[in-house]
Design a protein around this motif. Sequence first.
Motif, PDB file in Angstrom:
ATOM      1  N   SER A  65      -0.346  -8.361  -3.736  1.00  0.00           N
ATOM      2  CA  SER A  65      -0.373  -9.549  -2.855  1.00  0.00           C
ATOM      3  C   SER A  65       0.879 -10.391  -3.036  1.00  0.00           C
ATOM      4  N   SER A  66       1.293 -10.581  -4.293  1.00  0.00           N
ATOM      5  CA  SER A  66       2.469 -11.420  -4.554  1.00  0.00           C
ATOM      6  C   SER A  66       3.707 -10.821  -3.893  1.00  0.00           C
ATOM      7  N   LEU A  67       3.864  -9.485  -4.011  1.00  0.00           N
ATOM      8  CA  LEU A  67       5.042  -8.841  -3.415  1.00  0.00           C
ATOM      9  C   LEU A  67       4.958  -8.824  -1.891  1.00  0.00           C
ATOM     10  N   VAL A  68       3.750  -8.688  -1.372  1.00  0.00           N
ATOM     11  CA  VAL A  68       3.574  -8.699   0.088  1.00  0.00           C
ATOM     12  C   VAL A  68       3.899 -10.081   0.654  1.00  0.00           C
ATOM     13  N   ILE A  69       3.494 -11.126  -0.047  1.00  0.00           N
ATOM     14  CA  ILE A  69       3.784 -12.493   0.426  1.00  0.00           C
ATOM     15  C   ILE A  69       5.299 -12.752   0.376  1.00  0.00           C
ATOM     16  N   ALA A 213      -0.101  -3.459   4.636  1.00  0.00           N
ATOM     17  CA  ALA A 213       0.276  -3.020   3.286  1.00  0.00           C
ATOM     18  C   ALA A 213      -0.718  -3.522   2.252  1.00  0.00           C
ATOM     19  N   LEU A 214      -1.210  -4.714   2.458  1.00  0.00           N
ATOM     20  CA  LEU A 214      -2.113  -5.316   1.471  1.00  0.00           C
ATOM     21  C   LEU A 214      -3.571  -4.977   1.755  1.00  0.00           C
ATOM     22  N   VAL A 215      -3.992  -5.276   2.972  1.00  0.00           N
ATOM     23  CA  VAL A 215      -5.419  -5.259   3.297  1.00  0.00           C
ATOM     24  C   VAL A 215      -5.907  -3.855   3.627  1.00  0.00           C
ATOM     25  N   HIS A 216      -5.239  -3.202   4.567  1.00  0.00           N
ATOM     26  CA  HIS A 216      -5.791  -1.955   5.106  1.00  0.00           C
ATOM     27  C   HIS A 216      -5.225  -0.717   4.432  1.00  0.00           C
ATOM     28  N   SER A 217      -4.639  -0.885   3.252  1.00  0.00           N
ATOM     29  CA  SER A 217      -4.174   0.314   2.552  1.00  0.00           C
ATOM     30  C   SER A 217      -4.649   0.323   1.125  1.00  0.00           C
ATOM     31  N   SER A 218      -4.486  -0.813   0.439  1.00  0.00           N
ATOM     32  CA  SER A 218      -4.664  -0.765  -1.008  1.00  0.00           C
ATOM     33  C   SER A 218      -5.871  -1.528  -1.509  1.00  0.00           C
ATOM     34  N   THR A 219      -6.320  -2.532  -0.792  1.00  0.00           N
ATOM     35  CA  THR A 219      -7.362  -3.385  -1.391  1.00  0.00           C
ATOM     36  C   THR A 219      -8.663  -3.420  -0.595  1.00  0.00           C
ATOM     37  N   PHE A 302       1.262   3.349  -4.496  1.00  0.00           N
ATOM     38  CA  PHE A 302       2.213   4.051  -3.622  1.00  0.00           C
ATOM     39  C   PHE A 302       1.942   3.805  -2.143  1.00  0.00           C
ATOM     40  N   LYS A 303       0.680   3.481  -1.798  1.00  0.00           N
ATOM     41  CA  LYS A 303       0.397   3.260  -0.373  1.00  0.00           C
ATOM     42  C   LYS A 303       0.933   1.908   0.097  1.00  0.00           C
ATOM     43  N   ALA A 304       0.875   0.884  -0.769  1.00  0.00           N
ATOM     44  CA  ALA A 304       1.462  -0.419  -0.405  1.00  0.00           C
ATOM     45  C   ALA A 304       2.965  -0.266  -0.204  1.00  0.00           C
ATOM     46  N   LEU A 305       3.611   0.537  -1.065  1.00  0.00           N
ATOM     47  CA  LEU A 305       5.060   0.784  -0.932  1.00  0.00           C
ATOM     48  C   LEU A 305       5.350   1.521   0.371  1.00  0.00           C
ATOM     49  N   LEU A 306       4.521   2.507   0.694  1.00  0.00           N
ATOM     50  CA  LEU A 306       4.726   3.290   1.922  1.00  0.00           C
ATOM     51  C   LEU A 306       4.655   2.385   3.150  1.00  0.00           C
ATOM     52  N   GLY A 420      10.689  -6.694  -2.758  1.00  0.00           N
ATOM     53  CA  GLY A 420       9.302  -6.223  -2.758  1.00  0.00           C
ATOM     54  C   GLY A 420       9.215  -4.724  -2.929  1.00  0.00           C
ATOM     55  N   MET A 421      10.121  -3.987  -2.237  1.00  0.00           N
ATOM     56  CA  MET A 421      10.071  -2.528  -2.287  1.00  0.00           C
ATOM     57  C   MET A 421      10.473  -1.999  -3.662  1.00  0.00           C
ATOM     58  N   ILE A 422      11.492  -2.595  -4.277  1.00  0.00           N
ATOM     59  CA  ILE A 422      11.975  -2.090  -5.575  1.00  0.00           C
ATOM     60  C   ILE A 422      10.924  -2.319  -6.662  1.00  0.00           C
TER      61      ILE A 422
END
Length: 572
Positions: A65-69, A213-219, A302-306, A420-422
């Motif tokens: 969440s922090s990286l997505v924000i 990236a946050l909601v519909h993939s990882s959490t 890995f899915k949030a990164l994707l 965020g990506m790195i």
Amino acid sequence: MCSLSFFSLFFSSTLLFILGIYYLLFDYSVFVEWELFNLNGSMVVMTLIFDWMSLIFMSFVMYISSLVIYYSEDYMSGESNMNRFIIIVLMFILSMGFLIISPNLISILLGWDGLGLVSYCLVIYYQNVSSYSAGMLTALSNRIGDVAILISIAWMLNFGSWNYIYYYDFISDSFEMSLITVLIILAAMTKSAQIPFSSWLPAAMAAPTPVSALVHSSTLVTAGVYLLIRFSPMLNLYNFGWFLLIIGCMTMFMAGLGANFEFDLKKIIALSTLSQLGLMMSILAMGYSKLAFFHLLTHALFKALLFMCAGSMIHNLKDTQDIRFMGSIVYFMPLTSVCFNVSSLSLCGLPFLAGFYSKDLILELVCLSWINFLIFFLYFFSTGLTAAYSFRLFYYSMSGDNNFYSSFSFNDKSYYISFGMIFLLIVAVFGGSFLSWLIFPVPYMISLPYYLKFLTMFVVLLGGYLGYLISEMNLSRVLFSLSGLSFVSFVGSMWFMPFLSTKLISYFPLKYGYLSSKSFDYGWGELFGGQGIYNLFIYLIEYIQGWYDSNFKIYLLTFIFWMLFLVIYFYV
């Protein structure tokens, strides 16, 4: 507000992770009962559970969440009301927190409903008709699960408390608990988008990419799996695992097939999420709840990164999501391409990336387990399909000619997006091995013949080659034949599930509603109801008014008839 949210969430995540490791090493868990108020001797208590599972999952949710924000600072820079977006995301994290640390069905429902509501708000964030339709499909699919949890709360009144953790040891012959377990399975299937509730997950890609990236993939979509992990003793005891195993394998297979015929970048990744959810569900159904949780965590990374990489590409392609417009992106966006390919290979299960540690272990345990050939085939074929759509995506986006506008420039220098990506890239590479050492301090010893040991790698390589063949295939010739068209339509539309979830369900009620409206409201109902009574009264009023208007004439006419009557009576 972005920076403040980022730092607070990041430090909270670090703190929770350290605490989670401490709890894991000492096999320690804390159960907190917080009395809200006391009324006539009845206590209303909020219960919280802090064990290694809830703390580590919570830390992962906060980290992503922090990286997505932070990523949203750039991606959503054109948004006029940025604070509203951040607040909705923070509401999501709060709901997820309620769900994770609750051993109590009431507070789980609070978090569960919060997730559904926030998910709806985020899916309809870009206000247009397609987003609205996707939002309604998402909300209504999830309502089924909400209702199931409400019914299970009502049934749990028989036990005297809603803390299901208390009843792990008292459930051997309880009909109520078996019914509650069935309802919890139904709720988990709706939230984790298993067949037949799968159509909402690709539709939810109408949301902004950071949200995806946050909601519909990882959490959010893993909330159902997490709830079933908590209920796994009941799942094993009542022998409902076989049903969940079939459903999970079918979902994995269906999503893997569908992703190979999809051209929308975000929908391909959504279908890959669906495939991995099926994998988690099926391994959980076989009784390996720790392994399902391990794959849940590595998949989140890995899915949030994707999704972040996909967002970066879509951002540069001026909001174009069709992969046929891409090509040679590796030359224009090297950093994004590196992150994209690492996360994609991690998804395939390339050795020593995050996905490998959980996925390889799952498939080897499948080889070791006592299962039939159908399940064995679905597991390995779906793994091959995962590699196929990943490599197809790679060939479409990274190689070949660039099919976008010739006069267009790409930009890979955004600080917020790269940051965020790195940070996610680091955990997507090293997170799997780190977690495997933590969660499984004593390694599994899986003794298999060499052809089964190498079957996973062989299937992945074969799937990669199949992906290359699919990317080179020209479907236009296939679509001229009716059988080819019907096959591609069936497989590419998730076995017609979006139509079955929307058109089929709404067609008959709407049709009967139209017929009843036409026959009753606008037909017989009008004739014998409002319009008919109105016409009757109008007729009566006009009739009586006619009597009043012709009063003198009627009097004279009556007089003449009376005189005639008298004349005839007396003289004839």
